[in-house]
Write an enzyme that holds these catalytic residues in place. Structure first.
Site, PDB file in Angstrom:
ATOM      1  N   ASP A  48       0.865  -1.176   0.000  1.00 19.19           N
ATOM      2  CA  ASP A  48       0.000   0.000   0.000  1.00 19.19           C
ATOM      3  C   ASP A  48       0.903   1.228   0.000  1.00 19.19           C
ATOM      4  OD1 ASP A  48      -2.191   1.851   0.444  1.00 19.19           O
ATOM      5  OD2 ASP A  48      -3.344   0.169   1.224  1.00 19.19           O
ATOM      6  N   HIS A  73       1.317   2.191  -3.350  1.00 19.59           N
ATOM      7  CA  HIS A  73       0.320   3.029  -4.019  1.00 19.59           C
ATOM      8  C   HIS A  73       0.798   4.474  -4.067  1.00 19.59           C
ATOM      9  CE1 HIS A  73      -3.160   0.025  -2.990  1.00 19.59           C
ATOM     10  NE2 HIS A  73      -2.227  -0.487  -3.748  1.00 19.59           N
TER      11      HIS A  73
END
Length: 516
Positions: A293, A327
């Site tokens: 993430d 991300h």
């Protein structure tokens, strides 16, 4: 060439080479008391271990026939306690939790807990103040796979006078019941966790990554959770395979994360690298990230916690780090209702992240949700889909798709309206840009105050991938776009170049002043 002593303990030291190179530099050799101990090192930040407490050392670094010598003295310590002496097996099979916890609780002030080589199968361990924990090379803390063996940290309990709250657990910016983490610190100070060992949450072999949006008993723990802690340092260790975030400092101050490796699979859910929340004076230096993430996500509480405590995250130095596959490389928000201030990011490499800088906020975060004083300089971005993203329409949370959040009309400014201040991007090189160079979406009623972009180059991929740069309703997929500014008060551009761009370089809507 020059260097600084960045951190030291009783048995270790971390060094930072001072230059303008990004994460790596030209090869150099390291000598300790005139003995060659590292040959052809190229990292700007490195560490030495297995030193002797309370000892003076001469450290020499030679790079291209230039030699710099400095002295340092390791810290004193009272006693060293080996976990094997308390009954820990370190065989990867027997549960070692109680034996390790006994060693920690028995350690006096200025003592050191030592983990020799071995695999220590363990549940959550709770820290105490004024100690050092050292994981030797090939010492491996391996998390228990049975969540039923994990203590629960209650989200909120009211004090005896019923006027205040005692908050232990936290999940995505709210005080909620959460499982304890493999390393858990509650109200502790003056702790060092050092070494070349590994803290492994063992999540891939358990059920932590299954049905992650459903609360089962409690919300998932982290690799390391620090709640209301002060003067905590992590040096050298690897944190990996964690149930959710690798590191979660929470309402904590004076933190150092030095020369770490934070590693999770690219497809693992919510496995951010380091997410400081309502923290002050934080150094993240020489850290390697490869996560599922965001690499770093700086937060200050969702609506309730931000408004109640009004404690911003502020005073961060993020330097000489390598961010890979996340991300976002550096993310501010979206739980930022207490504000985020004075963040400096420099000498960092962003590699194959979806976004470089990513700011996420929206209407409803509140008047204390102020992000200001953000500086990015001397950054290299490689295959980052969209290098710069600021989004004030972020649509996550149950109410994220409401008209109040997505409306592009000018709404009244009130206690629910966030504010974005000054952002500086300087000396940045971006290669293989795909979606857009940068997208900046302020609110019609609260434009972004100031964006300065100086000496920044954007080199586009030959065949750009299509994508949506910001999570906001009404934004269509795009590719190969330039810098897009919507609702910004002042934009200053100097020496900004584009290579391989087939669209307009600059697109603006409702920008009050643009200076080139």
């Amino acid at each position: 060439m020059d260097f600084n002593i960045l951190f030291k303990s009783s048995t270790s030291v971390s060094i930072e080479i001072l230059n303008n190179d990004i994460y790596n530099t030209k090869d150099y050799n390291v000598y300790l008391n005139e003995k060659l101990i590292i040959e052809n090192q190229n990292k700007n930040v490195f560490s030495l271990f297995n030193l002797i407490p309370n000892t003076l050392y001469n450290l020499s670094i030679i790079q291209e026939n230039e030699k710099i010598i400095k002295t340092f003295k390791t810290d004193d310590e009272y006693v060293c306690l080996n976990v094997l002496d308390f009954g820990a097996k370190g065989d990867g099979k027997n549960l070692d939790t109680s034996f390790i916890q006994a060693a920690i609780l028995s350690c006096p002030d200025n003592g050191r807990i030592y983990f020799p080589k071995g695999i220590y199968y363990t549940g959550p361990l709770f820290l105490k103040s004024n100690i050092t924990i050292e994981l030797a090379k090939d010492a491996h803390l391996l998390g228990d796979i049975n969540r039923n063996n994990y203590p629960i940290l209650p989200g909120v309990r009211y004090t005896s006078n019923e006027l205040d709250e005692y908050n232990l657990g936290s999940w995505e910016g709210n005080p909620l019941d959460t499982f304890a983490s493999i390393i858990t610190g509650i109200n502790v100070s003056n702790v060092k966790i050092i070494g070349e060992g590994i803290i492994d949450g063992n999540a891939s072999n358990s059920d932590w990554w299954i049905d992650v949006r459903t609360r089962r008993i409690a919300w998932r723990g982290r690799g390391v959770f620090l709640n209301h802690c002060n003067n905590i340092s992590l040096q050298g260790i690897t944190v990996t395979n964690t149930p959710s975030w690798n590191l979660h400092p929470y309402f904590s101050n004076d933190l150092k994360f030095i020369d770490l490796k934070l590693i999770n699979p690219k497809d693992s859910p919510n496995t951010d690298g380091c997410d400081p929340e309502s923290c002050k004076n934080v150094d993240i230096i020489g850290v390697y990230f490869s996560v599922g993430d965001d690499c770093i996500a700086i937060k200050s509480g969702k609506i309730y916690m931000g408004r109640k405590h009004k404690l911003p995250s502020e005073g961060f130095n993020i330097r000489n780090c390598s961010m890979n596959f996340g991300h976002g490389a550096i993310v501010l928000g979206s739980e930022m209702s207490g504000g985020i201030k004075n963040i400096t990011v420099s000498n960092c490499l962003f590699n194959q992240t979806d976004r470089g800088l990513r700011i996420k906020t929206r209407r409803g975060r509140g008047k204390d949700a102020i992000i200001d004083g953000i500086t990015f300089e001397n950054i290299k971005m490689v295959k980052v889909l969209t290098p710069l993203v600021i989004n004030m329409f972020y649509y996550c949370d149950p109410d994220g798709h409401t008209e109040y959040v997505y409306s592009k009309e000018k709404l009244p400014v009130d206690d629910r309206t966030p504010y974005l201040g000054k952002f500086i991007f300087k000396d940045i090189e971006c290669s293989d840009v795909n979606v857009a160079a940068g997208t900046f979406y302020g609110l019609p009623e609260a434009p972004i105050s100031s964006i300065e972009i100086e000496n920044v180059s954007f080199d586009y991929a030959e065949n750009p991938k299509e994508g949506i740069p910001a999570m906001m309703d009404g934004l269509l997929p795009m590719k190969g776009r330039g810098l897009i500014f919507n609702y910004v008060d002042k934009v200053k551009l100097k020496d900004v170049t584009f290579k391989g761009l087939k669209e307009k370089e600059i697109e603006t809507i409702s920008v009050n002043k643009i200076i080139k």
